[in-house]
Design an enzyme around this catalytic site. Sequence first.
Site, PDB file in Angstrom:
ATOM      1  CE  LYS A 156       0.831   3.151  -4.821  1.00 47.65           C
ATOM      2  NZ  LYS A 156      -0.275   2.784  -3.886  1.00 47.65           N
TER       3      LYS A 156
ATOM      4  CE1 TYR B 217       2.688  -0.071  -0.315  1.00 44.01           C
ATOM      5  CE2 TYR B 217       3.230  -1.278  -2.309  1.00 44.01           C
ATOM      6  CZ  TYR B 217       2.825  -0.112  -1.675  1.00 44.01           C
ATOM      7  OH  TYR B 217       2.561   1.021  -2.424  1.00 44.01           O
TER       8      TYR B 217
ATOM      9  CG  ASN C  96      -3.472   4.643  -4.335  1.00 44.95           C
ATOM     10  OD1 ASN C  96      -2.491   4.127  -4.887  1.00 44.95           O
ATOM     11  ND2 ASN C  96      -3.614   4.663  -3.022  1.00 44.95           N
TER      12      ASN C  96
HETATM   13  N1  UDP Z   1      -4.587  -0.196  -0.303  1.00 44.49           N
HETATM   14  C1  UDP Z   1      -5.588  -1.051  -0.750  1.00 44.49           C
HETATM   15  N2  UDP Z   1      -6.736  -1.182  -0.011  1.00 44.49           N
HETATM   16  C2  UDP Z   1      -6.936  -0.508   1.156  1.00 44.49           C
HETATM   17  C3  UDP Z   1      -5.919   0.349   1.620  1.00 44.49           C
HETATM   18  C4  UDP Z   1      -4.772   0.478   0.872  1.00 44.49           C
HETATM   19  O1  UDP Z   1      -5.432  -1.679  -1.804  1.00 44.49           O
HETATM   20  O2  UDP Z   1      -7.996  -0.666   1.770  1.00 44.49           O
HETATM   21  C5  UDP Z   1      -3.348  -0.053  -1.081  1.00 44.49           C
HETATM   22  C6  UDP Z   1      -3.213   1.310  -1.765  1.00 44.49           C
HETATM   23  O3  UDP Z   1      -2.563   1.113  -3.036  1.00 44.49           O
HETATM   24  C7  UDP Z   1      -2.343   2.068  -0.795  1.00 44.49           C
HETATM   25  C8  UDP Z   1      -1.407   0.966  -0.300  1.00 44.49           C
HETATM   26  O4  UDP Z   1      -2.227  -0.185  -0.219  1.00 44.49           O
HETATM   27  O5  UDP Z   1      -1.692   3.149  -1.411  1.00 44.49           O
HETATM   28  C9  UDP Z   1      -0.750   1.226   1.037  1.00 44.49           C
HETATM   29  O6  UDP Z   1      -1.763   1.490   1.981  1.00 44.49           O
HETATM   30  P1  UDP Z   1      -1.602   2.668   3.027  1.00 44.49           P
HETATM   31  O7  UDP Z   1      -2.686   2.519   4.036  1.00 44.49           O
HETATM   32  O8  UDP Z   1      -0.195   2.711   3.522  1.00 44.49           O
HETATM   33  O9  UDP Z   1      -1.940   3.970   2.148  1.00 44.49           O
HETATM   34  P2  UDP Z   1      -0.993   5.149   1.620  1.00 44.49           P
HETATM   35  O10 UDP Z   1       0.073   5.389   2.649  1.00 44.49           O
HETATM   36  O11 UDP Z   1      -0.424   4.694   0.288  1.00 44.49           O
HETATM   37  O12 UDP Z   1      -1.922   6.325   1.444  1.00 44.49           O
END
Ligand code: UDP
Length: 140
Positions: free
Chosen positions: A9, A49, A112
Amino acid sequence: MEKTLAIIKPDAVKKKAAGKIIQRIEDEGFTITGLKMLSLTKEEAEGFYVVHKERPFYSSLTDFMSSGKIVVMQLEREDAISHWRKTMGVTDPALAEPGTIRREFGFSIETNATHGSDAPETAAWELSYFYKDKDAIEKL
Ligand code: UDP
Ligand code: MG
């Protein structure tokens, strides 16, 4: 061999962690079978997304994901999807286990460091989002 989509990212690219993350990917036994650096428009980030469209963080997340260059990769390995998720750690870097990429390079639950597909169906869809010409990538 299973395939998954990985993204470095904008936060990790900006802090020059891309090289270390790519090295870690190879050390974990993945074969990188596609790799490109690009920037997403806000609309492209929203499309990627779209599953999170109704979530409160959607607007901020898609601003972040379109804020700078990203590195998109197709990774192959046995159990690639779950192994890459395990290597990244959980979404919030503060809760991710020591030694995981998000713990080491992530900053917040939003910024992240990396993305990874979460299931075979999402991996197929996400790979097709970035690699429209499936035949071309097989020849890389
Ligand atoms: N994200 C965020 N706030 C939250 C949860 C997720 O900004 O409370 C962002 C974060 O960058 C994450 C992405 O949205 O990686 C997609 O969320 P997901 O729950 O799919 O997490 P991942 O699969 O990436 O672990
Ligand atoms: Mg996810």
